[in-house]
Design an enzyme around this catalytic site. Structure first.
Site, PDB file in Angstrom:
ATOM      1  N   SER A  46       1.010  -1.287   0.234  1.00 44.92           N
ATOM      2  CA  SER A  46      -0.052  -0.010  -0.109  1.00 44.92           C
ATOM      3  C   SER A  46       0.889   1.211   0.145  1.00 44.92           C
ATOM      4  O   SER A  46       1.881   1.086   0.304  1.00 44.92           O
ATOM      5  CB  SER A  46      -0.865  -0.054   1.225  1.00 44.92           C
ATOM      6  OG  SER A  46      -1.461   1.316   1.550  1.00 44.92           O
TER       7      SER A  46
ATOM      8  N   TYR B 145       0.446   0.288  10.742  1.00 46.06           N
ATOM      9  CA  TYR B 145       0.043  -0.268   9.350  1.00 46.06           C
ATOM     10  C   TYR B 145       1.193  -0.160   8.319  1.00 46.06           C
ATOM     11  O   TYR B 145       1.571  -0.830   7.518  1.00 46.06           O
ATOM     12  CB  TYR B 145      -1.472   0.104   8.894  1.00 46.06           C
ATOM     13  CG  TYR B 145      -1.915  -0.036   7.358  1.00 46.06           C
ATOM     14  CD1 TYR B 145      -2.349  -1.183   7.287  1.00 46.06           C
ATOM     15  CD2 TYR B 145      -1.572   0.843   6.295  1.00 46.06           C
ATOM     16  CE1 TYR B 145      -2.783  -1.635   5.808  1.00 46.06           C
ATOM     17  CE2 TYR B 145      -2.172   0.563   5.069  1.00 46.06           C
ATOM     18  CZ  TYR B 145      -2.761  -0.813   5.006  1.00 46.06           C
ATOM     19  OH  TYR B 145      -3.052  -1.116   3.746  1.00 46.06           O
TER      20      TYR B 145
END
Length: 317
Positions: free
Chosen positions: A158, A184
Site C-alpha cells: 500500500s 500499518y
C-alpha cells in the site's frame, strides 16, 4: 534502471489484464479472497483456467464466493481452505494440507488501522497478519513454488508504507506509543521488503516476487477506521475529484504481476496502476510512488532474518 511500463493503466480491470491468458493446469492461492479485491483477483485467475484456492478465515463466506466465481467463469476448480494469518498454527496446517506444485501465490489479505491488539506470541496484529503470516505461508510453500519452475508471488502492499519504515528496534510498540497508522505503514513496508529479499533468495528456484499498491478503493479493509474520519475522508476524496477504483480495477495490478507474460523473471519491484512505481522522497498525494527504504536490500535481508527467528520462537513455544 528503466521502470517497467505495460499497456494497462489505472482504469484497467483484472478481466482486461488476463484476456487471452491460459493457465490451465496451473494452481493459484489467493489469501483474503472472500471480500474486496481478493474476490476479483481470484475471479480473474479462475478465468484463465487455473485451479484457484481461496484461503480465508470465514469458510462459509469463502464457499459463497467460490460458487459465484465458478458460475461467472465456468471454472469449477475453485476451492476453499481455512487460513488465519495471525495464527501460526493455522498457517502451518494450511501448508501441511497443500500438495503439488504452486504457480501463483497472491498475498492479498490484510488488516488496516486496527486497535492496539496483540497475538498470543506478543506480535502486533497488523505486522503479524500483513507480514509475518504471509512470510510463514510463502516460506512453508517454498517447495511447491519451486516445483512449478516459474512461480510468482504477488504481495499486496500500500502507499501506506510511506508512513513508516520497519522499526526493527521496536516492532511491536513496546516502547513507543501505539499508532495504528504507523503500525500499518511498517507492515506494508515489510511487504515490499519481503518481495526484494524473496526474489534475491529464490530467483534461482524460478520464483519471483513483486509488491504493489492496488489504488484507492473503498472495501472492508477500512472497517477499523473511525466512522467520522472515514466519512470525512470519503467527502474529501469526492470533493477533490480524486480517483476511486472499483474492486475490479483494484485487482488489476495484482493480476498483472501474477500472469502477464512479459514479467516472467522480473522480481523485487513495486508497482501501481499496472506500472512500476518511481522511487520518491515522500508519497505523492498520499498515493503514488515507493519510498527508498522499502526497497533497501540490507533492510530486506535483516527483516527476513528477524522473521525467521520470530517464527522459530513461536513454534518452539
Amino acid at each position: 534502471m528503466t521502470l517497467i511500463a505495460t499497456p494497462f493503466g489505472a482504469t484497467s480491470t483484472a478481466a482486461e489484464v488476463v484476456a487471452g491468458i491460459d493457465l490451465t493446469g496451473r494452481s493459484a492461492i489467493v489469501t483474503g479472497a472472500a471480500s474486496g479485491i481478493g474476490i476479483e483477483t481470484a475471479r480473474a485467475l479462475a478465468a484463465t483456467g487455473a485451479s484457484v484456492t481461496l484461503a480465508v478465515r470465514d469458510i462459509d463466506a469463502g464457499r459463497a464466493v467460490a460458487k459465484d466465481i465458478a458460475s461467472t467463469t465456468g471454472n469449477s476448480a475453485v476451492s476453499v481452505a481455512r487460513l488465519d494469518l495471525a495464527d501460526v498454527n493455522s498457517v502451518d496446517a494450511f501448508v501441511a494440507d497443500w500438495s503439488g506444485p504452486l504457480h501463483i501465490l497472491v498475498n492479498n489479505a490484510g488488516v488496516m488501522n486496527s486497535p492496539r491488539t496483540f497475538t498470543p506470541q506478543g506480535w502486533e496484529l497488523q505486522f503479524a497478519t500483513n507480514h509475518l503470516g504471509h512470510f510463514a505461508l510463502a516460506a512453508g510453500l517454498h517447495g511447491a513454488l519451486a516445483a512449478d519452475g516459474a512461480a510468482r508471488i504477488v504481495v499486496v502492499s500500500s502507499s501506506g508504507h510511506g508512513s513508516s519504515p520497519v522499526v526493527f528496534d521496536d516492532l511491536f510498540f513496546a516502547r513507543q506509543p501505539y499508532d495504528a497508522g504507523r503500525a500499518y505503514g511498517q507492515s506494508k513496508t515489510a511487504n515490499v521488503l519481503f518481495a526484494v529479499e524473496a526474489t534475491r533468495r529464490w530467483a534461482a528456484d524460478g520464483i519471483t516476487t513483486n509488491a504493489l499498491m492496488p489504488g484507492g478503493i473503498w472495501t472492508n479493509l477500512q472497517r477499523h477506521w473511525d466512522p467520522a474520519a472515514l466519512a470525512a475522508t470519503k467527502a474529501y476524496v469526492a470533493a477533490a475529484g480524486l480517483a476511486v477504483k472499483s474492486s475490479e480495477q483494484g485487482a488489476a495490478t495484482s493480476v498483472l504481476l501474477a500472469t502477464w507474460p512479459a514479467l516472467a523473471g522480473v522480481g523485487g519491484r513495486y508497482f501501481e496502476d499496472c506500472h512500476e512505481a518511481e522511487v520518491v522522497g515522500a508519497i505523492v498525494d498520499g498515493v503514488h510512488g515507493v519510498r527508498d527504504y522499502a526497497l533497501d536490500p540490507a533492510a530486506a535481508e535483516r527483516l527476513w532474518e528477524v522473521s525467521v527467528e520470530l517464527l522459530r520462537v513461536a513454534r518452539a513455544g
